[in-house]
Design an enzyme around this catalytic site. Sequence first.
Site, PDB file in Angstrom:
ATOM      1  N   VAL A 220      13.811 -61.462   4.163  1.00 19.42           N
ATOM      2  CA  VAL A 220      13.672 -62.284   5.356  1.00 19.42           C
ATOM      3  C   VAL A 220      12.951 -63.566   4.946  1.00 19.42           C
ATOM      4  CG1 VAL A 220      13.704 -60.383   7.016  1.00 19.42           C
ATOM      5  CG2 VAL A 220      11.520 -61.133   6.040  1.00 19.42           C
ATOM      6  N   ASP A 221      12.893 -64.491   5.862  1.00 19.23           N
ATOM      7  CA  ASP A 221      12.363 -65.842   5.634  1.00 19.23           C
ATOM      8  C   ASP A 221      11.078 -65.862   4.807  1.00 19.23           C
ATOM      9  OD1 ASP A 221      11.710 -68.483   5.780  1.00 19.23           O
ATOM     10  OD2 ASP A 221      11.565 -68.569   7.951  1.00 19.23           O
ATOM     11  N   GLY A 222      11.110 -66.636   3.713  1.00 23.51           N
ATOM     12  CA  GLY A 222       9.917 -66.779   2.888  1.00 23.51           C
ATOM     13  C   GLY A 222       8.777 -67.459   3.608  1.00 23.51           C
TER      14      GLY A 222
END
Length: 384
Positions: A220-222
Amino acid sequence: MEMDLSKVTLDIFTKLEQKWLSHCDSSRKTRILSIDGGGTTGIVAAASILHLEHQIRLQTGDPHAHISDFFDIVAGTGIGGILAALLVADDGSGRPMFTARDAVKFVAEKNSELFEIRYTGVFRRNKRYSGKSMERVLETAFRREDGKVLTMKDTCKPLLVPCYDLKTSAPFVFSRAGASESPSFDFELWKVCRATSATPSLFKPFSVVSVDGKTSCSAVDGGLVMNNPTAAAVTHVLHNKRDFPSVNGVDDLLVLSLGNGPSTMSSSPGRKLRRNGDYSTSSVVDIVVDGVSDTVDQMLGNAFCWNRTDYVRIQANGLTSGGAEELLKERGVETAPFGVKRILTESNGERIEGFVQRLVASGKSSLPPSPCKESAVNPLADGR
């Protein structure tokens, strides 16, 4: 016989390492470019890299100069990760496939496909983005004309891109250093960009697997952990003696960190609350992302407090709400020790111009290739 072979191998590797180190200029600072995540347009980062490349070409007199010529490593998260990867993707001859203008044009023209909106739920009120559409666009972008799909090893400069792995509940950082060590840490570039952009409230988690199939993560989004990847880049350089042998501390670094402005939701505090007073999932993500970026900026502001010109952070100050030109004309914001922020007399554009003067004075980046690329001897694995 076995001892003799080991000694010969060690001697070969030592000589190769000495030859490699002899090319390094210990007096020149290592230059880091870091690009924040946040949002879908990356307007602050886009305006900044366009001005950065323009100034590099203007001050060097070279109309074909690229940003990657003057930086030793590039890091990016989310939309910043996509821009970072575009800036260092190798065209096969050791030169970048995209100029800054090409990269910004790609994100702008393909934005509706990268972030294709579709509505879900009984009443079609829940907004999500189409992962398939983004994947299709990214896979095309990171494929050479000869059909080769680029991986983390296919970059003209070291690249660092973080995401968050749901399988291990820990950050996962894609790096060229890791890719050079083992195919188990080499990933296709388009998948890396897809992974770092998978915002939980808008995209489903993305499963990414290394080129040899031995390493995988549910990404998922860093931005949840490293929306501002500057600290990760600094730490990587400080501990990666193979690629950056002359770096002993922050005094040996020159850092340009590009923010992406506060998220749309966070720019209007009252809109974070639902009618019943609760926070929406997307609002919580916005708060985390903005908080992570500010915290990293404060840490680095403290670390570089004795040499402030070595760390430049470009961020919207929130006093104007315009396009790229207005952002460059805004007065810069600097984080002083203990989290104090102050408005500077210089504009963001002027700060970039001053930074470029130092870049040009230090000359083009001339990092030699990693020793493991010149020798069949594999260096000891020391992590990513």
